[in-house]
Write a protein that holds these residues in place. Structure first.
Motif, PDB file in Angstrom:
ATOM      1  N   MET A   1      82.523  12.985 127.494  1.00 55.53           N
ATOM      2  CA  MET A   1      82.218  13.551 128.693  1.00 55.53           C
ATOM      3  C   MET A   1      82.941  14.825 128.722  1.00 55.53           C
ATOM      4  O   MET A   1      84.235  14.980 129.066  1.00 55.53           O
ATOM      5  N   LYS A   2      82.163  16.144 128.902  1.00 51.42           N
ATOM      6  CA  LYS A   2      82.789  17.244 128.897  1.00 51.42           C
ATOM      7  C   LYS A   2      82.786  17.821 130.527  1.00 51.42           C
ATOM      8  O   LYS A   2      81.803  17.559 131.299  1.00 51.42           O
ATOM      9  N   VAL A   3      83.934  18.159 131.148  1.00 52.64           N
ATOM     10  CA  VAL A   3      83.940  18.511 132.525  1.00 52.64           C
ATOM     11  C   VAL A   3      83.761  19.776 132.577  1.00 52.64           C
ATOM     12  O   VAL A   3      84.658  20.750 131.896  1.00 52.64           O
ATOM     13  N   ILE A   4      82.801  20.269 133.573  1.00 48.44           N
ATOM     14  CA  ILE A   4      82.740  21.699 133.721  1.00 48.44           C
ATOM     15  C   ILE A   4      82.819  22.137 135.260  1.00 48.44           C
ATOM     16  O   ILE A   4      82.109  21.560 135.997  1.00 48.44           O
ATOM     17  N   HIS A   5      83.897  23.130 135.376  1.00 50.30           N
ATOM     18  CA  HIS A   5      83.997  23.424 136.936  1.00 50.30           C
ATOM     19  C   HIS A   5      82.989  24.217 137.355  1.00 50.30           C
ATOM     20  O   HIS A   5      82.617  25.391 136.686  1.00 50.30           O
ATOM     21  N   THR A   6      82.328  23.750 138.560  1.00 51.56           N
ATOM     22  CA  THR A   6      81.247  24.705 138.914  1.00 51.56           C
ATOM     23  C   THR A   6      81.419  24.856 140.699  1.00 51.56           C
ATOM     24  O   THR A   6      80.672  24.231 141.244  1.00 51.56           O
ATOM     25  N   PRO A   7      82.350  25.774 141.034  1.00 51.16           N
ATOM     26  CA  PRO A   7      82.642  25.838 142.439  1.00 51.16           C
ATOM     27  C   PRO A   7      81.592  26.421 143.039  1.00 51.16           C
ATOM     28  O   PRO A   7      80.642  27.042 142.475  1.00 51.16           O
ATOM     29  N   GLY A   8      81.511  26.340 144.468  1.00 52.63           N
ATOM     30  CA  GLY A   8      80.698  26.986 145.268  1.00 52.63           C
ATOM     31  C   GLY A   8      80.250  26.169 146.460  1.00 52.63           C
ATOM     32  O   GLY A   8      80.331  26.456 147.714  1.00 52.63           O
ATOM     33  N   HIS A   9      79.417  25.175 146.298  1.00 46.43           N
ATOM     34  CA  HIS A   9      79.445  23.999 147.288  1.00 46.43           C
ATOM     35  C   HIS A   9      80.567  23.594 147.834  1.00 46.43           C
ATOM     36  O   HIS A   9      80.699  23.448 148.796  1.00 46.43           O
ATOM     37  N   SER A  10      81.537  23.414 147.086  1.00 43.46           N
ATOM     38  CA  SER A  10      82.892  23.224 147.463  1.00 43.46           C
ATOM     39  C   SER A  10      83.872  23.676 146.261  1.00 43.46           C
ATOM     40  O   SER A  10      83.309  23.971 145.028  1.00 43.46           O
ATOM     41  N   PRO A  11      84.971  24.143 146.757  1.00 42.36           N
ATOM     42  CA  PRO A  11      86.168  24.552 145.614  1.00 42.36           C
ATOM     43  C   PRO A  11      86.237  23.665 144.462  1.00 42.36           C
ATOM     44  O   PRO A  11      86.364  24.202 143.604  1.00 42.36           O
ATOM     45  N   GLY A  12      86.200  22.488 144.699  1.00 42.09           N
ATOM     46  CA  GLY A  12      86.349  21.350 143.291  1.00 42.09           C
ATOM     47  C   GLY A  12      85.238  20.938 142.859  1.00 42.09           C
ATOM     48  O   GLY A  12      85.385  19.845 141.900  1.00 42.09           O
ATOM     49  N   SER A  13      83.950  21.588 143.071  1.00 41.88           N
ATOM     50  CA  SER A  13      82.903  20.774 142.423  1.00 41.88           C
ATOM     51  C   SER A  13      82.877  20.981 141.091  1.00 41.88           C
ATOM     52  O   SER A  13      83.137  22.054 140.607  1.00 41.88           O
ATOM     53  N   VAL A  14      82.495  19.789 140.517  1.00 48.99           N
ATOM     54  CA  VAL A  14      82.494  20.014 138.981  1.00 48.99           C
ATOM     55  C   VAL A  14      81.166  19.317 138.566  1.00 48.99           C
ATOM     56  O   VAL A  14      80.657  18.441 139.214  1.00 48.99           O
ATOM     57  N   SER A  15      80.590  19.587 137.119  1.00 48.55           N
ATOM     58  CA  SER A  15      79.408  19.130 136.554  1.00 48.55           C
ATOM     59  C   SER A  15      80.117  18.294 135.636  1.00 48.55           C
ATOM     60  O   SER A  15      80.787  18.855 134.627  1.00 48.55           O
ATOM     61  N   TYR A  16      79.356  17.283 135.092  1.00 47.53           N
ATOM     62  CA  TYR A  16      79.783  16.401 133.866  1.00 47.53           C
ATOM     63  C   TYR A  16      78.637  16.311 132.847  1.00 47.53           C
ATOM     64  O   TYR A  16      77.460  15.968 133.270  1.00 47.53           O
ATOM     65  N   LEU A  17      78.974  16.703 131.667  1.00 48.02           N
ATOM     66  CA  LEU A  17      78.031  16.744 130.622  1.00 48.02           C
ATOM     67  C   LEU A  17      78.162  15.638 129.470  1.00 48.02           C
ATOM     68  O   LEU A  17      79.276  15.628 128.857  1.00 48.02           O
ATOM     69  N   LEU A  18      77.329  14.749 129.588  1.00 48.85           N
ATOM     70  CA  LEU A  18      77.410  13.519 128.574  1.00 48.85           C
ATOM     71  C   LEU A  18      76.262  13.593 127.716  1.00 48.85           C
ATOM     72  O   LEU A  18      75.137  13.242 128.218  1.00 48.85           O
ATOM     73  N   GLU A  19      76.543  13.937 126.416  1.00 47.19           N
ATOM     74  CA  GLU A  19      75.482  13.995 125.487  1.00 47.19           C
ATOM     75  C   GLU A  19      74.511  15.177 125.932  1.00 47.19           C
ATOM     76  O   GLU A  19      75.007  16.061 125.844  1.00 47.19           O
ATOM     77  N   ASN A  20      72.957  14.729 126.203  1.00 51.40           N
ATOM     78  CA  ASN A  20      72.180  15.671 126.632  1.00 51.40           C
ATOM     79  C   ASN A  20      71.916  15.685 128.073  1.00 51.40           C
ATOM     80  O   ASN A  20      70.871  15.861 128.716  1.00 51.40           O
ATOM     81  N   TYR A  21      72.852  15.281 128.767  1.00 54.76           N
ATOM     82  CA  TYR A  21      72.679  14.882 130.277  1.00 54.76           C
ATOM     83  C   TYR A  21      73.814  15.367 131.061  1.00 54.76           C
ATOM     84  O   TYR A  21      74.952  15.378 130.619  1.00 54.76           O
ATOM     85  N   LEU A  22      73.311  16.007 132.142  1.00 57.85           N
ATOM     86  CA  LEU A  22      74.451  16.714 133.125  1.00 57.85           C
ATOM     87  C   LEU A  22      74.084  16.244 134.623  1.00 57.85           C
ATOM     88  O   LEU A  22      73.095  16.321 135.008  1.00 57.85           O
TER      89      LEU A  22
END
Length: 213
Positions: free
Chosen positions: A124-145
């Motif tokens: 599982m790759k952690v991707i920091h994607t702030p904006g909606h909130s400061p600590g918003s993250v997206s998680y990439l697992l295989e071909n699924y985000l």
């Protein structure tokens, strides 16, 4: 590529998507964003060992069932370090005006972004994607985000909320998520799944629409 089983549970008044993800071999099980009244989630988990509870961010509708799921599974809670305190403060997780303000324990694993966490045979790759909130993250697992409230099907998450930042969410999407392979399937915090390619085509910057919850 490991074949995954993704089960979505729209929970609560805002129909916030909680996801339970396993693989066909049963080598792991994770829960993402345990929202309000997660009884169906717990029933589905059954006797499976849950490896992690991942939080995309710590707004009330994404953590309302955290205490219940944590108690049932005893799985470590994972969130970005910028929102760890939000689990302890109803004024930060925006539940302070609710009938039952949400107070949870300090998370077990704190993220900064770019971490890789082992889930069975996958990472599982952690991707920091702030904006909606400061600590918003997206998680990439295989071909699924799993994109939380950053990128939704045809929309972006609201930013006219405390600590929201419209310019930052657009940057997270354009410079980070839209750089991923277009075939990647996106499982958002609200609504139906989509793909990176579909959102690049129909949800183009800079005129991204806002999802109003």
């Amino acid at each position: 590529m490991n074949q995954l089983i993704i089960r979505a549970f729209p929970l609560g008044e805002l129909q916030t998507n909680c996801y339970v993800v396993t693989d066909v071999e049963g080598t792991f099980c994770i829960v993402i964003d345990p929202g309000e009244e997660p009884n169906d989630v717990i029933e589905y988990i059954g006797n499976k060992k849950v490896d992690f509870i991942f939080l995309t961010h710590c707004h009330h509708d994404h953590i309302a069932g955290l205490n219940t799921v944590k108690k049932y599974t005893n799985a470590p809670v994972v969130t970005h370090h910028l929102e760890a305190e939000w689990l302890l403060q109803p004024s930060l997780n925006l539940s302070d005006n609710h009938e039952n303000p949400i107070i949870s324990d300090w998370p077990d694993i704190l993220l900064s972004g770019e971490e890789m966490l082992k889930c069975g045979f996958s990472m599982m790759k952690v991707i920091h994607t702030p904006g909606h909130s400061p600590g918003s993250v997206s998680y990439l697992l295989e071909n699924y985000l799993f994109s939380g409230d950053t990128l939704l099907n045809g929309f972006i998450g609201p930013t006219e909320i405390p600590y929201g930042n419209r310019d930052l969410i657009k940057k997270s999407i354009k410079e980070t998520l839209f750089q991923l392979d277009e075939s990647i399937e996106v499982y958002p915090g609200h609504g139906k799944s989509t793909t990176i390619g579909n959102e690049k085509k129909y949800n183009l910057l800079p005129n991204l629409k806002i999802f109003h919850s």
